[in-house]
Design a protein around this motif. Structure first.
Motif, PDB file in Angstrom:
ATOM      1  N   ASP A 143      84.593  57.023 -90.480  1.00 53.65           N
ATOM      2  CA  ASP A 143      83.704  58.165 -90.613  1.00 53.65           C
ATOM      3  C   ASP A 143      83.886  59.124 -89.442  1.00 53.65           C
ATOM      4  N   GLU A 144      83.332  60.321 -89.579  1.00 54.84           N
ATOM      5  CA  GLU A 144      83.560  61.375 -88.595  1.00 54.84           C
ATOM      6  C   GLU A 144      83.041  61.011 -87.208  1.00 54.84           C
ATOM      7  N   GLU A 145      81.887  60.402 -87.121  1.00 54.12           N
ATOM      8  CA  GLU A 145      81.308  60.051 -85.824  1.00 54.12           C
ATOM      9  C   GLU A 145      82.173  59.030 -85.085  1.00 54.12           C
ATOM     10  N   THR A 146      82.639  58.020 -85.802  1.00 57.28           N
ATOM     11  CA  THR A 146      83.487  57.003 -85.175  1.00 57.28           C
ATOM     12  C   THR A 146      84.826  57.593 -84.779  1.00 57.28           C
ATOM     13  N   GLU A 147      85.361  58.470 -85.629  1.00 59.32           N
ATOM     14  CA  GLU A 147      86.634  59.133 -85.303  1.00 59.32           C
ATOM     15  C   GLU A 147      86.524  59.914 -84.001  1.00 59.32           C
ATOM     16  N   LEU A 148      85.471  60.704 -83.871  1.00 61.07           N
ATOM     17  CA  LEU A 148      85.309  61.520 -82.668  1.00 61.07           C
ATOM     18  C   LEU A 148      85.167  60.648 -81.428  1.00 61.07           C
ATOM     19  N   LYS A 149      84.393  59.585 -81.522  1.00 55.56           N
ATOM     20  CA  LYS A 149      84.212  58.675 -80.387  1.00 55.56           C
ATOM     21  C   LYS A 149      85.556  58.083 -79.952  1.00 55.56           C
ATOM     22  N   ARG A 150      86.346  57.644 -80.912  1.00 58.79           N
ATOM     23  CA  ARG A 150      87.638  57.048 -80.587  1.00 58.79           C
ATOM     24  C   ARG A 150      88.617  58.085 -80.057  1.00 58.79           C
ATOM     25  N   ARG A 151      88.597  59.287 -80.669  1.00 59.11           N
ATOM     26  CA  ARG A 151      89.517  60.336 -80.229  1.00 59.11           C
ATOM     27  C   ARG A 151      89.235  60.739 -78.790  1.00 59.11           C
ATOM     28  N   LEU A 152      87.972  60.854 -78.446  1.00 61.72           N
ATOM     29  CA  LEU A 152      87.611  61.208 -77.070  1.00 61.72           C
ATOM     30  C   LEU A 152      88.077  60.134 -76.097  1.00 61.72           C
ATOM     31  N   ALA A 153      87.877  58.871 -76.465  1.00 63.37           N
ATOM     32  CA  ALA A 153      88.268  57.771 -75.585  1.00 63.37           C
ATOM     33  C   ALA A 153      89.783  57.706 -75.412  1.00 63.37           C
ATOM     34  N   ARG A 154      90.526  57.900 -76.517  1.00 60.95           N
ATOM     35  CA  ARG A 154      91.982  57.778 -76.475  1.00 60.95           C
ATOM     36  C   ARG A 154      92.651  58.999 -75.855  1.00 60.95           C
ATOM     37  N   ASP A 155      92.306  60.180 -76.354  1.00 56.50           N
ATOM     38  CA  ASP A 155      93.044  61.379 -75.968  1.00 56.50           C
ATOM     39  C   ASP A 155      92.769  61.831 -74.545  1.00 56.50           C
ATOM     40  N   THR A 156      91.608  61.480 -74.005  1.00 53.00           N
ATOM     41  CA  THR A 156      91.323  61.863 -72.625  1.00 53.00           C
ATOM     42  C   THR A 156      91.924  60.891 -71.618  1.00 53.00           C
ATOM     43  N   THR A 157      92.180  59.663 -72.028  1.00 55.24           N
ATOM     44  CA  THR A 157      92.731  58.666 -71.101  1.00 55.24           C
ATOM     45  C   THR A 157      94.236  58.481 -71.290  1.00 55.24           C
ATOM     46  N   VAL A 158      94.657  58.197 -72.526  1.00 58.39           N
ATOM     47  CA  VAL A 158      96.074  57.920 -72.793  1.00 58.39           C
ATOM     48  C   VAL A 158      96.905  59.193 -72.837  1.00 58.39           C
ATOM     49  N   ARG A 159      96.330  60.275 -73.398  1.00 57.44           N
ATOM     50  CA  ARG A 159      97.115  61.487 -73.639  1.00 57.44           C
ATOM     51  C   ARG A 159      96.701  62.662 -72.758  1.00 57.44           C
ATOM     52  N   ASN A 160      95.851  62.423 -71.793  1.00 57.41           N
ATOM     53  CA  ASN A 160      95.423  63.457 -70.842  1.00 57.41           C
ATOM     54  C   ASN A 160      94.858  64.694 -71.530  1.00 57.41           C
ATOM     55  N   GLY A 161      94.128  64.483 -72.616  1.00 58.62           N
ATOM     56  CA  GLY A 161      93.552  65.589 -73.361  1.00 58.62           C
ATOM     57  C   GLY A 161      92.278  66.121 -72.722  1.00 58.62           C
ATOM     58  N   ASP A 162      91.903  67.326 -73.134  1.00 55.65           N
ATOM     59  CA  ASP A 162      90.695  67.978 -72.638  1.00 55.65           C
ATOM     60  C   ASP A 162      89.562  67.691 -73.614  1.00 55.65           C
ATOM     61  N   ALA A 163      88.484  67.077 -73.134  1.00 45.30           N
ATOM     62  CA  ALA A 163      87.377  66.684 -73.994  1.00 45.30           C
ATOM     63  C   ALA A 163      86.754  67.876 -74.712  1.00 45.30           C
ATOM     64  N   SER A 164      86.671  69.025 -74.041  1.00 50.61           N
ATOM     65  CA  SER A 164      86.055  70.198 -74.665  1.00 50.61           C
ATOM     66  C   SER A 164      86.881  70.699 -75.842  1.00 50.61           C
ATOM     67  N   ILE A 165      88.194  70.622 -75.715  1.00 52.39           N
ATOM     68  CA  ILE A 165      89.074  71.042 -76.810  1.00 52.39           C
ATOM     69  C   ILE A 165      88.969  70.071 -77.977  1.00 52.39           C
ATOM     70  N   ILE A 166      88.886  68.780 -77.672  1.00 52.46           N
ATOM     71  CA  ILE A 166      88.749  67.762 -78.720  1.00 52.46           C
ATOM     72  C   ILE A 166      87.451  67.970 -79.494  1.00 52.46           C
TER      73      ILE A 166
END
Length: 207
Positions: A144-167
């Motif tokens: 679901d969308e809520e779980t996706e966002l939680k996982r994306r924030l955890a993964r992309d900000t740590t593993v992929r050096n992503g910006d949380a605001s952009i995510i």
């Protein structure tokens, strides 16, 4: 069927030769990569290749826009974002016994996958757009969308050096494109796994 039971079933099918090429796909942060890694770690590394398809998502997708939503950029939910011909070529090469050199990513160096290994696990969103005939079995993951966002924030900000605001800002667009372009690929899977709310539920079971 629980996750452990599904993994045990797949290991049995792979070790018996019933499944030689397994496809694992789903939308972003659906849990497919984690599952693929868990399965891969149990199998004999001397016999199994794990081909991750994220490197086949083209960096040039910002040059085109979805026809129905011209104000949005193209996400990986659209087939046009994937180098499918190159990916299919590499899968066929491995199946034919030839080695391939994987594509380097900022978070992972390239490596040689050996064509001498008889088992191939192909993991990533691109699998949903490939001919089903390439695989002995395909598994699709959803959340679901809520779980996706939680996982994306955890993964992309740590593993992929992503910006949380952009995510956070792009989440609605990603979900809209998933519903419009990618969700229909789920009907092609032999097994559909729903990991909403961090649970593990098999919705489709044709194994």
């Amino acid at each position: 069927m629980k996750k452990k039971e599904l993994i045990e079933r797949l290991v049995s099918e792979i070790e018996s030769g019933k499944v030689k090429t397994l496809g694992i796909y789903g939308h972003g942060a659906s849990g497919k990569s984690t599952f693929a890694q868990e399965l891969y770690q149990i199998l004999d590394a001397e016999k199994v290749n794990l081909l991750e398809t994220d490197p086949y998502i083209t960096s040039g997708r910002h040059l085109v826009v979805p026809k129905e939503t011209p104000d949005q950029k193209v996400t990986a939910c659209l087939p046009v974002a994937h180098e499918l011909a190159s990916l299919q070529r590499d899968i066929l090469a491995l199946q034919a016994g030839m080695d391939i050199l994987t594509i380097e990513e900022p978070w992972k160096a390239s490596e040689i996958l050996s064509g001498a290994k008889p088992i191939l696990i192909v993991e990533g969103m691109s699998v949903g757009f490939l001919p089903k005939e390439l695989f002995d079995k395909i598994i699709c993951f959803y959340t679901d969308e809520e779980t996706e966002l939680k996982r994306r924030l955890a993964r992309d900000t740590t593993v992929r050096n992503g910006d949380a605001s952009i995510i956070l800002a792009s989440q609605q667009m990603r979900r809209e494109q998933y519903l419009q372009y990618y969700k229909e690929t789920e009907s092609r899977a032999d097994i559909l796994v729903d990991q909403s709310d961090d649970k593990f539920q098999i919705k489709t079971n044709i194994i």
